[in-house]
Design an enzyme around this catalytic site. Structure first.
Site, mmCIF file in Angstrom:
data_model
loop_
_atom_site.group_PDB
_atom_site.id
_atom_site.type_symbol
_atom_site.label_atom_id
_atom_site.label_comp_id
_atom_site.label_asym_id
_atom_site.label_seq_id
_atom_site.Cartn_x
_atom_site.Cartn_y
_atom_site.Cartn_z
ATOM 1 C CG HIS A 146 -41.543 31.657 -27.408
ATOM 2 N ND1 HIS A 146 -42.579 32.144 -28.169
ATOM 3 C CD2 HIS A 146 -40.962 30.663 -28.143
ATOM 4 C CE1 HIS A 146 -42.632 31.480 -29.317
ATOM 5 N NE2 HIS A 146 -41.661 30.584 -29.326
ATOM 6 C CE LYS A 151 -38.964 33.716 -29.910
ATOM 7 N NZ LYS A 151 -37.822 33.209 -30.732
#
EC number: 1.17.1.8
Length: 275
Positions: A164, A168
């Site tokens: 990600h 995040k």
């Protein structure tokens, strides 16, 4: 503020990357109406959320106070839905508050613990209030998970890699944890040890989830959301991978969840449960 007969929707985290896409999708849906937009970004307070997300004025100001919007929504003929894409530290309180005011939550924020999910389920059951908690709104990810379940019948070794963007806040991702949980629920233990392993750096072999499944998390700028489920057996490797190139891919799932949650009276976890 609402269109007659349309489902009122509050977007919490409306100025974030996912929240902006939700605002656009809700504004374009004939059976939904954007009731309110919430975000804590101080530089955007009071601005028209339509202007903020680049689709022109919607006459919906961006506010910082979720509770005031929930109070207003509770006074409507149909209290509607709160879509939450905020932060792991605030999502639990946001969801409890929405349920308390009779507004059905659709939760895309990951990071809720199993204990918190159980508590929210109890709270929602007492209120006969629907709530959807969905780690990943992508139809493609649901298909990947179903393929992984099928593959697990033939492979005893599996590891998960999730990648990600570096903004995040939680790791492993909710999607990776859900994938591991789905495989663990099949009643088998994975990755029987071949040798005695030694980690020269703590965490080198990833985090250990249920039933021996290891999850590896990568965080880098340039990524959005990606997941691999890698199965291994003597002489072969079987890799399933899903890549997100644009957050618009989540919107069909978000809109489906908004419509479906109106007919629920309890907490439901996972997009696959409503497809």
């Amino acid at each position: 503020m609402t269109n007659q007969g349309a489902i009122p929707v509050i977007v919490n985290g409306a100025a974030g990357k996912m929240g902006r896409e939700v605002v656009k999708a809700v504004a374009q849906a004939a059976d939904l109406t954007l009731f309110g937009a919430v975000d804590r970004n101080p530089s955007l307070q009071g601005q028209d959320i339509g202007e903020v997300v680049g689709i022109g004025p919607l006459e919906v100001p961006l506010l910082a106070d979720l509770q005031s919007l929930l109070v207003a929504a509770a006074q409507e003929p149909q209290a509607g839905v709160m879509v939450d894409f905020t932060h792991p530290n605030s999502v639990y309180d946001n969801v409890r508050m929405a349920i308390a005011y009779g507004v059905r939550p659709v939760v895309g924020t990951t990071g809720l613990s199993p204990e918190q999910i159980r508590d929210l389920a109890t709270f929602a059951d007492k209120a006969s209030m629907g709530c959807l908690i969905i780690p990943n709104f992508s139809i493609g990810m649901v298909l990947l998970q179903q393929a992984a379940i099928q593959a697990s019948q033939y492979f005893d070794h599996v590891e998960i890699i999730e990648l990600h963007h570096n903004q995040k806040a939680d790791a492993p991702s909710g999607t990776a944890l859900q994938t591991a949980q789905l495989l663990a629920e099949l009643g088998k233990t994975y990755n029987p040890p071949a040798v005695k392993e030694t980690e020269h750096l703590a965490g080198a072999r990833g985090s250990l989830a249920e039933e021996g499944i290891r999850i590896h998390s990568v965080r880098l700028p340039g990524l959005i959301a990606h997941q691999e489920v890698i199965f291994g057996a003597p002489g072969q490797v079987y890799t399933l991978r899903h890549d997100t190139s644009d957050r618009s891919c989540y919107m069909p799932g978000v809109l489906l969840a908004i419509r479906k949650v109106m007919n629920l009276e309890t907490v439901v976890y996972g997009l696959e449960k409503i497809l």
